[in-house]
Motif scaffolding. Structure first.
Motif, PDB file in Angstrom:
ATOM      1  N   LEU A  31      39.113  34.208  36.825  1.00 36.88           N
ATOM      2  CA  LEU A  31      40.138  35.142  36.371  1.00 36.88           C
ATOM      3  C   LEU A  31      40.523  34.786  34.940  1.00 36.88           C
ATOM      4  CD1 LEU A  31      42.440  35.225  39.544  1.00 36.88           C
ATOM      5  CD2 LEU A  31      40.504  36.721  38.976  1.00 36.88           C
ATOM      6  N   THR A  32      40.631  35.805  34.091  1.00 36.70           N
ATOM      7  CA  THR A  32      40.932  35.576  32.687  1.00 36.70           C
ATOM      8  C   THR A  32      41.810  36.701  32.169  1.00 36.70           C
ATOM      9  OG1 THR A  32      39.942  35.010  30.546  1.00 36.70           O
ATOM     10  CG2 THR A  32      38.840  36.729  31.841  1.00 36.70           C
ATOM     11  N   VAL A  33      41.947  36.786  30.841  1.00 35.63           N
ATOM     12  CA  VAL A  33      42.791  37.802  30.216  1.00 35.63           C
ATOM     13  C   VAL A  33      41.979  38.542  29.162  1.00 35.63           C
ATOM     14  CG1 VAL A  33      44.971  36.594  30.640  1.00 35.63           C
ATOM     15  CG2 VAL A  33      43.642  36.070  28.572  1.00 35.63           C
ATOM     16  N   ARG A  53      33.649  45.880  26.154  1.00 35.59           N
ATOM     17  CA  ARG A  53      33.125  44.809  26.995  1.00 35.59           C
ATOM     18  C   ARG A  53      34.054  43.596  26.931  1.00 35.59           C
ATOM     19  NH1 ARG A  53      27.396  43.932  24.280  1.00 35.59           N
ATOM     20  NH2 ARG A  53      28.897  43.652  22.565  1.00 35.59           N
ATOM     21  N   LEU A  54      34.184  42.918  28.056  1.00 40.07           N
ATOM     22  CA  LEU A  54      34.955  41.674  28.098  1.00 40.07           C
ATOM     23  C   LEU A  54      34.052  40.555  27.582  1.00 40.07           C
ATOM     24  CD1 LEU A  54      37.622  40.315  28.946  1.00 40.07           C
ATOM     25  CD2 LEU A  54      36.605  39.954  31.200  1.00 40.07           C
ATOM     26  N   GLN A  74      36.890  38.472  36.223  1.00 38.90           N
ATOM     27  CA  GLN A  74      37.850  39.569  36.299  1.00 38.90           C
ATOM     28  C   GLN A  74      39.024  39.285  35.382  1.00 38.90           C
ATOM     29  OE1 GLN A  74      39.382  40.275  40.235  1.00 38.90           O
ATOM     30  NE2 GLN A  74      40.802  41.870  39.585  1.00 38.90           N
ATOM     31  N   ALA A  75      39.474  40.306  34.665  1.00 35.20           N
ATOM     32  CA  ALA A  75      40.616  40.167  33.764  1.00 35.20           C
ATOM     33  C   ALA A  75      41.876  40.732  34.411  1.00 35.20           C
ATOM     34  CB  ALA A  75      40.342  40.878  32.447  1.00 35.20           C
ATOM     35  N   LEU A  76      42.979  39.998  34.249  1.00 31.80           N
ATOM     36  CA  LEU A  76      44.289  40.408  34.748  1.00 31.80           C
ATOM     37  C   LEU A  76      45.331  40.096  33.675  1.00 31.80           C
ATOM     38  CD1 LEU A  76      44.216  38.884  38.369  1.00 31.80           C
ATOM     39  CD2 LEU A  76      43.993  41.311  37.785  1.00 31.80           C
ATOM     40  N   PRO A  77      46.509  40.707  33.757  1.00 37.44           N
ATOM     41  CA  PRO A  77      47.598  40.269  32.876  1.00 37.44           C
ATOM     42  C   PRO A  77      47.892  38.788  33.111  1.00 37.44           C
ATOM     43  CG  PRO A  77      48.130  42.365  33.904  1.00 37.44           C
ATOM     44  CD  PRO A  77      46.888  41.875  34.579  1.00 37.44           C
ATOM     45  N   PHE A  78      48.234  38.082  32.059  1.00 43.01           N
ATOM     46  CA  PHE A  78      48.423  36.632  32.173  1.00 43.01           C
ATOM     47  C   PHE A  78      49.446  36.272  33.245  1.00 43.01           C
ATOM     48  CE2 PHE A  78      50.297  32.539  31.017  1.00 43.01           C
ATOM     49  CZ  PHE A  78      49.155  31.776  30.833  1.00 43.01           C
ATOM     50  N   PRO A  82      41.707  36.244  21.928  1.00 39.87           N
ATOM     51  CA  PRO A  82      40.517  36.038  21.104  1.00 39.87           C
ATOM     52  C   PRO A  82      40.576  34.684  20.391  1.00 39.87           C
ATOM     53  CG  PRO A  82      42.059  37.517  19.992  1.00 39.87           C
ATOM     54  CD  PRO A  82      42.613  37.270  21.371  1.00 39.87           C
ATOM     55  N   PRO A  83      39.412  34.056  20.195  1.00 37.38           N
ATOM     56  CA  PRO A  83      38.072  34.484  20.578  1.00 37.38           C
ATOM     57  C   PRO A  83      37.671  34.003  21.970  1.00 37.38           C
ATOM     58  CG  PRO A  83      37.903  32.515  19.262  1.00 37.38           C
ATOM     59  CD  PRO A  83      39.377  32.821  19.370  1.00 37.38           C
ATOM     60  N   PHE A  84      38.645  33.569  22.770  1.00 35.41           N
ATOM     61  CA  PHE A  84      38.329  33.047  24.097  1.00 35.41           C
ATOM     62  C   PHE A  84      38.002  34.166  25.085  1.00 35.41           C
ATOM     63  CE2 PHE A  84      40.700  29.645  22.077  1.00 35.41           C
ATOM     64  CZ  PHE A  84      39.949  28.538  22.411  1.00 35.41           C
ATOM     65  N   SER A  85      38.803  35.205  25.112  1.00 38.39           N
ATOM     66  CA  SER A  85      38.516  36.351  25.985  1.00 38.39           C
ATOM     67  C   SER A  85      39.241  37.567  25.428  1.00 38.39           C
ATOM     68  CB  SER A  85      38.955  36.069  27.429  1.00 38.39           C
ATOM     69  OG  SER A  85      40.315  35.699  27.489  1.00 38.39           O
ATOM     70  N   PHE A  86      38.474  38.636  25.224  1.00 37.40           N
ATOM     71  CA  PHE A  86      39.028  39.860  24.666  1.00 37.40           C
ATOM     72  C   PHE A  86      38.049  41.001  24.906  1.00 37.40           C
ATOM     73  CE2 PHE A  86      36.419  37.853  21.497  1.00 37.40           C
ATOM     74  CZ  PHE A  86      35.824  38.866  20.768  1.00 37.40           C
ATOM     75  N   VAL A  87      38.495  42.212  24.663  1.00 37.78           N
ATOM     76  CA  VAL A  87      37.647  43.396  24.825  1.00 37.78           C
ATOM     77  C   VAL A  87      37.124  43.795  23.456  1.00 37.78           C
ATOM     78  CG1 VAL A  87      37.568  45.795  25.569  1.00 37.78           C
ATOM     79  CG2 VAL A  87      38.948  44.144  26.852  1.00 37.78           C
ATOM     80  N   ASP A  88      35.794  43.896  23.328  1.00 36.14           N
ATOM     81  CA  ASP A  88      35.214  44.206  22.020  1.00 36.14           C
ATOM     82  C   ASP A  88      35.178  45.710  21.763  1.00 36.14           C
ATOM     83  OD1 ASP A  88      33.067  45.244  23.458  1.00 36.14           O
ATOM     84  OD2 ASP A  88      31.636  43.720  22.826  1.00 36.14           O
ATOM     85  N   ASP A  89      34.574  46.110  20.659  1.00 34.08           N
ATOM     86  CA  ASP A  89      34.547  47.513  20.262  1.00 34.08           C
ATOM     87  C   ASP A  89      33.803  48.391  21.260  1.00 34.08           C
ATOM     88  OD1 ASP A  89      35.945  46.847  18.003  1.00 34.08           O
ATOM     89  OD2 ASP A  89      34.168  46.688  16.718  1.00 34.08           O
ATOM     90  N   GLN A  90      32.927  47.784  22.051  1.00 33.39           N
ATOM     91  CA  GLN A  90      32.177  48.542  23.055  1.00 33.39           C
ATOM     92  C   GLN A  90      32.817  48.446  24.442  1.00 33.39           C
ATOM     93  OE1 GLN A  90      27.885  47.835  22.854  1.00 33.39           O
ATOM     94  NE2 GLN A  90      28.113  47.044  20.771  1.00 33.39           N
TER      95      GLN A  90
END
Length: 284
Positions: free
Chosen positions: A54-56, A70-71, A95-99, A60-68
């Motif tokens: 589980l992440t968020v 994608r996580l 899976q990403a969830l709110p922190f 960035p740059p650890f986990s984020f949604v890019d321009d396409q």
């Protein structure tokens, strides 16, 4: 309250393991927090029905949604590398969830591990276990691109004006540790960096991660203004930003497995590859 000498000695001791992997001065330094004497055994966890991290999406740059859409990020690639080391790729999930929902989701069995920078404190340790640390967030000095500043910075910066961000732990650390500098406080990191660019201060001392973003942006320009100088500063008292995998309480087998995977990833050079991919301006 620690004395200045005690704080500085603590910082030097804490920094030493992080630079265990030596490199030429012009090459990126890869942090290494592992004790070479540690011998870890690989538990067999191949029977696990899933390994869900589980992440968020906003770290960035650890986990984020890019321009396409994608996580992506360092933590996403690290999760897959852990699964690969434990032979769990077929059941590996991210899976990403709110922190704010992460700990409850892990406690309710909706995930098996957290990769989201969960703070390691007495309070979180009551409900979570943690792997061995794999990353720490250092503070850094920054100078202009043509600066002659070099270690020992305590001597090189004597009598110099150093920009800091008002009210931050980094400003407090600089004041307590470097008694020969003249700190100048700015309301934001951008303001402090702008003063450095404009030659209004001799250097800047701030969070290494946030500053690396500014330097990365500068490197994309025709004439970059600034660069890191000296080495990283680590302090458990002032900025204890240790990163480890958070795990369900009292699952020793899973914790040992993750520790083994993290160590193996480091020893095989995979950690270095991921670090260079996601931190093109090295924090170290």
């Amino acid at each position: 309250m620690f004395s200045r000498l005690a704080i500085l000695l603590m910082t030097i001791v804490l920094a030493a393991p992080a630079l265990a992997q030596t490199a030429p001065s012009d090459a990126p330094r890869i942090p290494n927090f592992w004790d070479p004497q540690d011998r870890l055994i690989k538990p067999d966890v191949r029977a696990l029905p899933r390994m869900r991290f589980l992440t968020v999406t906003d770290f960035p740059p650890f986990s984020f949604v890019d321009d396409q859409k994608r996580l992506v990020g360092f933590h996403i690639d690290l999760a897959r590398a852990i699964c690969a080391e434990l032979e769990l790729l077929p059941v590996c999930q991210i899976q990403a969830l709110p922190f704010g929902e992460l700990e409850a989701a892990l406690r309710d069995g909706k995930g098996d591990a957290l990769l989201a920078g969960t703070a390691i404190t007495p309070a979180t340790r009551r409900n979570l276990d943690f792997s061995k640390r794999y990353f720490r967030l250092p503070a850094r000095f920054v100078g202009r691109i043509d600066t002659s500043l070099q270690e020992p910075l305590t001597r090189a910066l004597s009598g110099k004006t150093v920009a800091v961000v008002a009210g931050t732990a980094h400003a407090a650390f600089a004041k307590a540790t470097f008694d020969r500098i003249s700190p100048r406080a700015f309301p934001t990191l951008n303001a402090a960096f702008a003063a450095l660019k404009a030659d209004q201060v001799d250097a800047m001392f701030a969070d290494g991660l946030a500053t690396s973003f500014l330097l990365q942006r500068e490197e994309a320009t025709a004439a970059p203004c600034c660069r890191f100088v000296g080495g990283p500063y680590l302090s458990k008292q002032y900025f204890p930003g240790e990163l480890a995998v958070a795990l369900p309480k009292d699952n020793r087998t899973l914790r040992d497995a993750v520790d083994y995977a993290l160590r193996s990833i480091n020893d095989k050079g995979i950690f270095a590859e991921l670090y260079l991919r996601w931190f093109p301006v090295s924090l170290y």
